[in-house]
Design a protein around this motif. Sequence first.
Motif: not given
Length: 134
Positions: A61-77
């Motif tokens: 959790f400490k490693e991710i605590s400085s994150i400012k922006t998160l963008n995720y996506s997934y693609e299926t057929s």
Amino acid sequence: MVLTACSSEENHYNYKFNGEGEYWRAKYSFSGIEKWGDKGGKITYSNENGEEFVLTYKGSFKEISSIKTLNYSYETSAGGGGSTREFDKPPTEVTFKSRGRSENGAKVNEDEVVQVNVKWDDFEESFELHKKSK
């Protein structure tokens, strides 16, 4: 005398996919029901689908605590989805979820590969999800 009949057949499905990269792991579930019928000699079809995508950071959790922006996506057929999150305070979680429902939309195939892309601040990772074995 005329006889008419309506017949129908339902097919339920529940597909689960998972995979991971170096920093993130993900699970994707796609479930629903297909309805085939015969109405007055004409074949009818409809479906209802639900999906859930769960993305989890593999580090502390400490490693991710400085994150400012998160963008995720997934693609299926059948399409895809994703989310963008902006953090003005440290995130309070390491797991992020997206859900969706549709009627009469495209159906995900049981044996397909789901492509995942994750960008957080200046970092980026891509990996694939495969059908979960029983």
